[in-house]
Design a protein around this motif. Structure first.
Motif, PDB file in Angstrom:
ATOM      1  N   MET A   1       0.824  -1.209   0.000  1.00 23.16           N
ATOM      2  CA  MET A   1       0.000   0.000   0.000  1.00 23.16           C
ATOM      3  C   MET A   1       0.862   1.265   0.000  1.00 23.16           C
ATOM      4  O   MET A   1       0.512   2.263  -0.607  1.00 23.16           O
ATOM      5  CB  MET A   1      -0.930  -0.007   1.202  1.00 23.16           C
ATOM      6  CG  MET A   1      -2.060  -1.015   1.105  1.00 23.16           C
ATOM      7  SD  MET A   1      -3.087  -0.708  -0.377  1.00 23.16           S
ATOM      8  CE  MET A   1      -3.705   0.926  -0.016  1.00 23.16           C
ATOM      9  N   ARG A   2       1.984   1.212   0.692  1.00 22.34           N
ATOM     10  CA  ARG A   2       2.839   2.394   0.736  1.00 22.34           C
ATOM     11  C   ARG A   2       3.334   2.749  -0.660  1.00 22.34           C
ATOM     12  O   ARG A   2       3.308   3.918  -1.065  1.00 22.34           O
ATOM     13  CB  ARG A   2       4.010   2.147   1.681  1.00 22.34           C
ATOM     14  CG  ARG A   2       4.942   3.352   1.810  1.00 22.34           C
ATOM     15  CD  ARG A   2       6.077   3.065   2.789  1.00 22.34           C
ATOM     16  NE  ARG A   2       6.952   4.216   2.908  1.00 22.34           N
ATOM     17  CZ  ARG A   2       8.048   4.249   3.652  1.00 22.34           C
ATOM     18  NH1 ARG A   2       8.376   3.179   4.365  1.00 22.34           N
ATOM     19  NH2 ARG A   2       8.816   5.324   3.694  1.00 22.34           N
ATOM     20  N   HIS A   3       3.784   1.724  -1.392  1.00 21.89           N
ATOM     21  CA  HIS A   3       4.262   1.968  -2.760  1.00 21.89           C
ATOM     22  C   HIS A   3       3.135   2.486  -3.641  1.00 21.89           C
ATOM     23  O   HIS A   3       3.315   3.419  -4.442  1.00 21.89           O
ATOM     24  CB  HIS A   3       4.832   0.666  -3.334  1.00 21.89           C
ATOM     25  CG  HIS A   3       5.375   0.822  -4.719  1.00 21.89           C
ATOM     26  ND1 HIS A   3       5.021   0.007  -5.763  1.00 21.89           N
ATOM     27  CD2 HIS A   3       6.252   1.725  -5.243  1.00 21.89           C
ATOM     28  CE1 HIS A   3       5.656   0.394  -6.868  1.00 21.89           C
ATOM     29  NE2 HIS A   3       6.406   1.417  -6.574  1.00 21.89           N
ATOM     30  N   PHE A   4       1.939   1.896  -3.499  1.00 22.67           N
ATOM     31  CA  PHE A   4       0.791   2.325  -4.297  1.00 22.67           C
ATOM     32  C   PHE A   4       0.454   3.793  -4.018  1.00 22.67           C
ATOM     33  O   PHE A   4       0.250   4.583  -4.941  1.00 22.67           O
ATOM     34  CB  PHE A   4      -0.415   1.438  -3.993  1.00 22.67           C
ATOM     35  CG  PHE A   4      -1.674   1.857  -4.701  1.00 22.67           C
ATOM     36  CD1 PHE A   4      -1.733   1.900  -6.082  1.00 22.67           C
ATOM     37  CD2 PHE A   4      -2.816   2.215  -3.983  1.00 22.67           C
ATOM     38  CE1 PHE A   4      -2.884   2.291  -6.745  1.00 22.67           C
ATOM     39  CE2 PHE A   4      -3.971   2.608  -4.633  1.00 22.67           C
ATOM     40  CZ  PHE A   4      -4.005   2.644  -6.015  1.00 22.67           C
ATOM     41  N   TYR A   5       0.402   4.172  -2.738  1.00 21.68           N
ATOM     42  CA  TYR A   5       0.082   5.553  -2.384  1.00 21.68           C
ATOM     43  C   TYR A   5       1.135   6.518  -2.915  1.00 21.68           C
ATOM     44  O   TYR A   5       0.810   7.599  -3.427  1.00 21.68           O
ATOM     45  CB  TYR A   5      -0.041   5.692  -0.860  1.00 21.68           C
ATOM     46  CG  TYR A   5      -1.441   5.484  -0.343  1.00 21.68           C
ATOM     47  CD1 TYR A   5      -2.257   6.561  -0.035  1.00 21.68           C
ATOM     48  CD2 TYR A   5      -1.957   4.206  -0.165  1.00 21.68           C
ATOM     49  CE1 TYR A   5      -3.549   6.383   0.445  1.00 21.68           C
ATOM     50  CE2 TYR A   5      -3.239   4.007   0.308  1.00 21.68           C
ATOM     51  CZ  TYR A   5      -4.035   5.096   0.608  1.00 21.68           C
ATOM     52  OH  TYR A   5      -5.319   4.921   1.067  1.00 21.68           O
ATOM     53  N   GLN A   6       2.402   6.138  -2.789  1.00 25.21           N
ATOM     54  CA  GLN A   6       3.475   7.017  -3.268  1.00 25.21           C
ATOM     55  C   GLN A   6       3.378   7.225  -4.774  1.00 25.21           C
ATOM     56  O   GLN A   6       3.489   8.354  -5.269  1.00 25.21           O
ATOM     57  CB  GLN A   6       4.833   6.433  -2.895  1.00 25.21           C
ATOM     58  CG  GLN A   6       5.167   6.515  -1.415  1.00 25.21           C
ATOM     59  CD  GLN A   6       6.473   5.832  -1.075  1.00 25.21           C
ATOM     60  OE1 GLN A   6       6.961   4.977  -1.821  1.00 25.21           O
ATOM     61  NE2 GLN A   6       7.060   6.195   0.057  1.00 25.21           N
ATOM     62  N   MET A   7       3.198   6.132  -5.509  1.00 26.63           N
ATOM     63  CA  MET A   7       3.110   6.214  -6.963  1.00 26.63           C
ATOM     64  C   MET A   7       1.878   7.005  -7.389  1.00 26.63           C
ATOM     65  O   MET A   7       1.933   7.842  -8.291  1.00 26.63           O
ATOM     66  CB  MET A   7       3.058   4.801  -7.561  1.00 26.63           C
ATOM     67  CG  MET A   7       4.306   3.975  -7.330  1.00 26.63           C
ATOM     68  SD  MET A   7       5.645   4.492  -8.394  1.00 26.63           S
ATOM     69  CE  MET A   7       4.998   4.029  -9.972  1.00 26.63           C
ATOM     70  N   PHE A   8       0.741   6.734  -6.746  1.00 32.05           N
ATOM     71  CA  PHE A   8      -0.508   7.386  -7.125  1.00 32.05           C
ATOM     72  C   PHE A   8      -0.416   8.897  -6.892  1.00 32.05           C
ATOM     73  O   PHE A   8      -0.806   9.692  -7.758  1.00 32.05           O
ATOM     74  CB  PHE A   8      -1.667   6.797  -6.319  1.00 32.05           C
ATOM     75  CG  PHE A   8      -3.024   7.139  -6.859  1.00 32.05           C
ATOM     76  CD1 PHE A   8      -3.670   6.282  -7.741  1.00 32.05           C
ATOM     77  CD2 PHE A   8      -3.664   8.320  -6.509  1.00 32.05           C
ATOM     78  CE1 PHE A   8      -4.919   6.597  -8.254  1.00 32.05           C
ATOM     79  CE2 PHE A   8      -4.908   8.651  -7.013  1.00 32.05           C
ATOM     80  CZ  PHE A   8      -5.535   7.783  -7.882  1.00 32.05           C
TER      81      PHE A   8
END
Length: 290
Positions: free
Chosen positions: A263-270
């Motif tokens: 989720m951290r990677h997803f939030y950062q990318m988004f």
């Protein structure tokens, strides 16, 4: 590099921007980018190449391109003959109205372009004249801002979209340029576009293409301006944005469906691409009726 989210300072009452007859040189073109707005690009002069979604297209005078929201694209003008083009950006909510009995939808031309993966329209001379007139009229109205100018621009925009929706471009549009890209790159782009979650990484794609990973990576970046990982992530983020608006699935579920394991990677990318968190994006777009 990651695709850039192009910023806009739009009137919230009238979310539209017209860049009339801009001269496009390589040094002033945006790198790989996307945005939520729908875009119409009309070529007045010059030559070049357009990378849209998964294909390269020639750009010549009289060509028109439809770019739906959340579509990765980039322009490559010719050094000898710079592009002179008009770019029209607008929020889809601006033209979505209650359908009449004949079933006409003003954004149907974009939907077909997205479905068929054909973003270039080759117009007959008569259509070019009408579209150029509509563009010129919009520019005059926006410059003069006389009473009712927003209504006038809206009517010209609706007229332009009606013209495009009546054009059988799905059957007549030129195929993507094949001379610029070897077949194995075209196949890889189609595979990524078809399923960005299970398409595999650089090693798998290179193996399927029967070329070395280093050669695949070099050619892929030369043609798209992005490395394989960034391109796949951009396609996954575009899918995530669609699911956030089209479903009530949790953000965690959507992240997993789109191939993001953390989720951290997803939030950062988004947030890097959209400027907001997935939750804020979903709330903002649904509030605007998108």
């Amino acid at each position: 590099m990651q695709p850039i989210r192009k910023p806009f300072q739009l009137d919230p009452i009238f979310p539209l921007e017209l860049v009339y007859r801009g001269v496009r040189h390589t040094e002033n073109e945006w790198p790989d980018h996307l945005h939520d707005l729908y875009e119409v690009v009309y070529i007045h002069e010059g030559k070049g190449t357009f990378f849209i979604d998964q294909a390269l297209y020639d750009k010549e005078p009289g060509d028109l391109f439809l770019i739906p929201g959340n579509t990765v694209h980039r322009s490559f003008p010719s050094e000898d003959e710079p592009i002179v083009s008009t770019a029209l950006f607008f929020a889809p909510s601006l033209v979505q109205t209650a359908p009449l009995s004949d079933g006409y939808e003003p954004l149907r031309c974009f939907e077909i372009a997205h479905k068929m993966k054909q973003y270039k329209i080759v117009l007959p001379e008569s259509a070019k004249v009408r579209i150029e007139a509509a563009i010129s009229s919009m520019r005059s109205e926006l410059d003069e801002q006389a009473s009712g100018y927003r209504q006038a621009v809206w009517l010209h925009l609706q007229h332009l979209l009606l013209e495009l929706c009546r054009h059988p471009f799905v059957e007549e549009a030129s195929s993507p340029v094949t001379s610029f890209a070897p077949p194995w790159i075209q196949h890889a782009l189609r595979d990524i576009n078809r399923d960005p979650v299970r398409c595999g990484g650089l090693a798998e794609l290179a193996d399927q293409a029967c070329v070395s990973a280093s050669h695949f990576s070099r050619v892929f970046k030369q043609l798209t301006g992005m490395n394989v990982t960034d391109y796949v992530n951009a396609k996954r983020l575009a899918l995530a944005k669609e699911l956030l608006l089209a479903t009530d699935d949790t953000i965690e579920a959507i992240a997993l469906m789109c191939g993001f394991q953390g989720m951290r990677h997803f939030y950062q990318m988004f947030k890097k691409v959209t400027g907001s968190t997935p939750k804020a994006y979903r709330g903002q777009m649904k509030t605007q009726g998108r």
